[in-house]
Design a protein around this motif. Structure first.
Motif, short mmCIF file in Angstrom:
data_model
loop_
_atom_site.label_atom_id
_atom_site.label_comp_id
_atom_site.label_asym_id
_atom_site.label_seq_id
_atom_site.Cartn_x
_atom_site.Cartn_y
_atom_site.Cartn_z
N LEU A 1 0.83 -1.21 0.00
CA LEU A 1 0.00 0.00 0.00
C LEU A 1 0.87 1.26 0.00
CD1 LEU A 1 -2.98 -0.65 2.44
CD2 LEU A 1 -3.08 -0.22 -0.02
N LEU A 2 1.92 1.26 0.81
CA LEU A 2 2.82 2.41 0.85
C LEU A 2 3.46 2.65 -0.52
CD1 LEU A 2 4.50 1.78 4.31
CD2 LEU A 2 3.09 3.77 3.70
N ALA A 3 3.86 1.57 -1.18
CA ALA A 3 4.47 1.71 -2.51
C ALA A 3 3.46 2.26 -3.51
CB ALA A 3 5.01 0.36 -2.98
N GLY A 4 2.24 1.74 -3.49
CA GLY A 4 1.20 2.24 -4.40
C GLY A 4 0.85 3.69 -4.11
N TYR A 5 0.76 4.03 -2.84
CA TYR A 5 0.47 5.41 -2.45
C TYR A 5 1.60 6.34 -2.89
CZ TYR A 5 -0.61 9.31 0.77
OH TYR A 5 -0.88 10.54 1.31
N GLY A 6 2.83 5.93 -2.70
CA GLY A 6 3.97 6.74 -3.13
C GLY A 6 3.97 6.97 -4.63
N ARG A 7 3.67 5.94 -5.39
CA ARG A 7 3.60 6.08 -6.86
C ARG A 7 2.47 7.02 -7.26
NH1 ARG A 7 4.34 0.19 -6.69
NH2 ARG A 7 6.53 -0.21 -7.18
N ALA A 8 1.33 6.90 -6.57
CA ALA A 8 0.19 7.78 -6.88
C ALA A 8 0.54 9.23 -6.57
CB ALA A 8 -1.04 7.34 -6.09
N LEU A 9 1.23 9.46 -5.46
CA LEU A 9 1.66 10.82 -5.11
C LEU A 9 2.59 11.38 -6.19
CD1 LEU A 9 2.28 10.32 -1.30
CD2 LEU A 9 0.65 11.94 -2.31
N ALA A 10 3.51 10.55 -6.66
CA ALA A 10 4.43 10.99 -7.71
C ALA A 10 3.67 11.31 -9.00
CB ALA A 10 5.50 9.93 -7.96
N ASP A 11 2.72 10.46 -9.35
CA ASP A 11 1.89 10.71 -10.53
C ASP A 11 1.18 12.05 -10.41
OD1 ASP A 11 2.40 8.40 -11.91
OD2 ASP A 11 0.52 7.40 -11.37
N ASN A 12 0.80 12.39 -9.20
CA ASN A 12 0.04 13.61 -8.95
C ASN A 12 0.93 14.84 -8.77
OD1 ASN A 12 -2.66 14.54 -8.74
ND2 ASN A 12 -2.44 14.74 -6.52
N GLY A 13 2.25 14.65 -8.85
CA GLY A 13 3.17 15.78 -8.76
C GLY A 13 3.63 16.10 -7.35
#
Length: 163
Positions: free
Chosen positions: A104-116
């Motif tokens: 979940l942390l990895a997915g959340y981190g990737r989503a944050l990066a996608d969002n800038g």
């Protein structure tokens, strides 16, 4: 200026470029999101086929919002359909309920990066990665976040570790 220092400058930029190209060649079209998520991928399925999947995932998520696997799948689907802010919100809620879940942390981190949100993404990805269980995908995503923050030399270290 010595001959060595004049050659070191171009070489300093060559290594990160080669690493990015090398890691880009590892991208697959499989189920797992193995490349981080900072780039935009074209999906083979048409939007008409993706919509029923999104509807089913949305319903599964509404029925079981506390299920980390469902939240992760729904967040990934949201990211892939360009709904980046919603993906961040879904995964953030999941992480609040399961703060030690590395996937979940990895997915959340990737989503944050996608969002800038690169600094926050870097910090969250750091919580997702442990030296005992290294994951090149997380290290690569951390490097990409650092690159976006202008911390290129530090990013090179993450790319090298990912390799």
């Amino acid at each position: 200026m010595s001959k060595r220092s004049s050659l070191a400058s171009p070489a300093r930029f060559l290594l990160p470029a080669l690493l990015v190209l090398g890691l880009g060649g590892c991208q697959t079209n499989g189920i797992e999101d193995v490349t981080g998520a900072l780039g935009v991928r074209s999906e083979p399925a048409g939007k008409a086929e993706a919509k029923p999947d999104m509807d089913a995932l949305r319903e599964r998520y509404r029925a079981r919002p506390g299920d980390p696997g469902v939240a992760l799948a729904y967040g990934k689907a949201l990211r892939e359909t360009g709904q980046r802010a919603q993906a961040v919100a879904v995964l953030e809620q999941a992480v609040l309920g399961h703060p030690s879940n590395k996937a979940l942390l990895a997915g959340y981190g990737r989503a944050l990066a996608d969002n800038g949100n690169f600094q926050q993404a870097f910090d969250v990805l750091g919580r997702a990665h442990t030296p005992e269980h290294p994951d090149w995908r997380i290290l690569s995503a951390q490097g990409a976040a650092l690159d976006q923050l202008g911390r290129n030399e530090e990013a090179q270290q993450y790319y090298a570790s990912a390799l």
